[in-house]
Design an enzyme around this catalytic site. Structure first.
Site, PDB file in Angstrom:
ATOM      1  N   CYS A   7       0.799  -1.231   0.000  1.00 23.52           N
ATOM      2  CA  CYS A   7       0.000   0.000   0.000  1.00 23.52           C
ATOM      3  C   CYS A   7       0.829   1.276   0.000  1.00 23.52           C
ATOM      4  O   CYS A   7       0.733   2.093  -0.913  1.00 23.52           O
ATOM      5  CB  CYS A   7      -0.905   0.021   1.238  1.00 23.52           C
ATOM      6  SG  CYS A   7      -1.973  -1.407   1.434  1.00 23.52           S
ATOM      7  N   HIS A  57      -2.472   6.769   4.449  1.00 18.57           N
ATOM      8  CA  HIS A  57      -1.405   5.781   4.622  1.00 18.57           C
ATOM      9  C   HIS A  57      -0.025   6.270   4.166  1.00 18.57           C
ATOM     10  O   HIS A  57       0.776   5.502   3.652  1.00 18.57           O
ATOM     11  CB  HIS A  57      -1.757   4.471   3.909  1.00 18.57           C
ATOM     12  CG  HIS A  57      -1.094   3.285   4.553  1.00 18.57           C
ATOM     13  ND1 HIS A  57      -1.097   2.024   3.988  1.00 18.57           N
ATOM     14  CD2 HIS A  57      -0.409   3.165   5.707  1.00 18.57           C
ATOM     15  CE1 HIS A  57      -0.452   1.187   4.762  1.00 18.57           C
ATOM     16  NE2 HIS A  57      -0.025   1.857   5.831  1.00 18.57           N
TER      17      HIS A  57
END
Length: 506
Positions: free
Chosen positions: A76, A132
């Site tokens: 990610c 993130h």
């Protein structure tokens, strides 16, 4: 390309970008709707697997340009950083693992992120969903990095209904915690927020909407009415995962309809991408590609992607040219009329690929560094190889892998037949004693002829291996040290005291 020798194009990393005039001199730049799915595997989309119901995505993809040789990173954070900066992870310090909620680091502040550059062209910039990219200090949060608004969560995953990580809420509207969503499924709330942004948006201003979905990332959760649609799949994890893909597709349909209702759709370019491959341990599959999320095999890094919109010169086609997630940065900026040259702190790795996508011209890139992540640069983590993904380089038709975990092909439960040796790598990372996964020291594949990576050519073409290893060394010489830091106990302590995850060092 002759297999006896690899011809290299030496890439000058500072890539000038032609300003696009497709939208007409003096006319308004296009709206950009960037949809980023989370852990969406190669076999998790309807146009690769008709047993998964994604009609909205399928229709948009098939009436646009499907990107069939498009690469992302295996995890990610590295993919999101590459998208936002146009740089390979080895040049942002994010080449190893992901940023965890207690890690005191983030995407370095000396990079000008995509929304920051778009604001130079007068764009309104909005993030809905997952960030993130770090939040340990306030300057790292999304509204301090170019987004006018940000609604969603800052860590890598959370529970879809109570929005918690380690039993503490991770959900913000701008910089303020959102504490009244318990029991409300995140994706439905994201769609509501997109509609609200569109209702408040001044249509005379170009719009950048970054919709970073939480689906189909673990924990695997979905309302029962969506799960029931997949009763024909016996495996419960896969059944719920399919429902999560279904929910995301419904959201895509609702978001595009909202753009139409707002009068923005005709001048909107939609870009869809996954952040990495699927994870069989949590019901995501990349069949028939080899490997999974967290690996540099095709199943981990060959991404679902397509482009849709009136700006395209061709539609209803598949693009087989080499493309990488770093390419979106200069490509989007070119369409916006922004000069993307940016050498601070390092030159771009991405290329402007608009003419490749829109008009079918050859890709300006001949190679993609998929990653360099080897032991010795940071303390080892849990499991096989200390959590390292190894090295992979794609040059022309050929792909070199070095020091990578040896992962198999995972056949999804809805396909009848015997599953090949199935050892989910994620399970090994979490439970190192449950299985042994060996390591591939060197492997070479002709991906154009062998996309499933079944025929290792390294012994047959040692000269190609040597030349590609020299190219890897070129990248090693330009790489920066990984930023990884140990967990800071103050992070969770501060989150518990304040009732929500957030910055804890200032």
């Amino acid at each position: 390309m002759a297999q006896s020798r690899v011809k290299f194009l030496i890439v000058v990393l500072c890539v000038p970008c032609m300003l696009h005039t497709d939208h007409g001199a003096g006319s308004k730049p296009p709206n950009i709707l960037f949809l980023l799915a989370d852990d969406f595997g190669w076999y998790d989309v309807g146009y690769h697997n008709p047993k998964i119901q994604t009609p909205n995505i399928d229709k948009l993809a098939k009436s646009g340009v499907i990107l069939d040789s498009y690469y992302v990173q295996p995890l990610c954070t590295p993919t999101r950083a590459a998208l936002m900066t146009g740089r390979y992870p080895i040049h942002t310090g994010l080449q190893h693992d992901v940023i965890h909620p207690e890690n005191p680091y983030g995407l370095p502040l000396d990079f000008n992120l995509l929304p920051q550059k778009l604001k130079q062209a007068g764009y309104a910039t909005h993030l809905v969903g997952k960030w993130h990219l770090g939040f340990y200090r306030w300057p790292y949060v999304p509204t301090k990095r170019g987004f006018d608004s940000a609604y969603g969560f800052w860590d890598g995953s959370e529970y879809h209904y109570d929005h918690k990580v380690f039993n503490v809420v991770d959900f913000r509207n701008g910089t303020e915690p959102v504490l009244d969503l318990n029991g409300k499924y995140a994706t439905f709330e994201f769609v509501k927020q997109v509609k609200k942004v569109l209702q408040d948006h001044n249509s005379s201003q170009p719009l950048f909407m970054y919709m970073a979905f939480q689906n189909v990332h673990a924990p695997i959760q979905a309302p029962e009415k969506y799960i029931e649609k997949y009763d024909f799949i016996e495996n419960k994890m896969r059944r719920v995962h399919a429902a999560m893909a279904d929910i995301m597709d419904e959201a895509v349909g609702n978001i595009t309809e909202a753009f139409r209702e707002a009068g923005l759709w005709e001048n909107t370019l939609l870009i869809f991408s996954t952040d990495n491959g699927g994870l069989p341990y949590y019901g995501g599959y990349n069949w028939p590609l080899r490997g999974e999320k967290m690996t540099l095999w095709e199943g981990g890094v060959r991404g679902i992607g397509f482009v849709h919109g009136n700006l395209l010169a061709r539609k209803g086609v598949t693009c087989n040219e080499l493309l990488h997630v770093t390419d979106w940065y200069p490509t989007i900026l070119g369409l916006a009329g922004v000069t993307p040259e940016d050498n601070t702190p390092l030159p771009l790795d991405g290329h402007d690929v608009w003419d490749t996508i829109s008009m079918g011209k050859p890709s300006p890139r001949s190679e993609i560094l998929l990653n360099i992540d080897q032991p010795g640069s940071v303390p080892p983590g849990p499991g096989i190889l200390g959590g390292y993904t190894g090295v992979a380089l794609r040059t022309g038709d050929m792909k070199l892998l070095m020091n990578v975990p040896n992962v198999t092909w995972f056949k999804p439960p809805e396909i009848s037949g015997i599953v090949e040796k199935e050892i989910p790598l994620n399970a090994v990372f979490e439970n190192p004693d449950m299985a042994t996964v060996d390591k591939v020291d060197i492997a070479l594949y002709n991906i154009s002829k062998d996309p499933e990576e079944r025929d290792d050519l390294s012994k047959k073409f040692p000269d190609i291996v040597k030349e590609m290893q020299m190219r890897v060394q070129y990248y090693v010489n330009s790489s920066v040290k990984p930023l990884n830091q140990k967990n800071d106990p103050e992070a969770l302590k501060t989150a518990q005291e304040k009732g929500a995850w957030g910055p804890w060092r200032d």
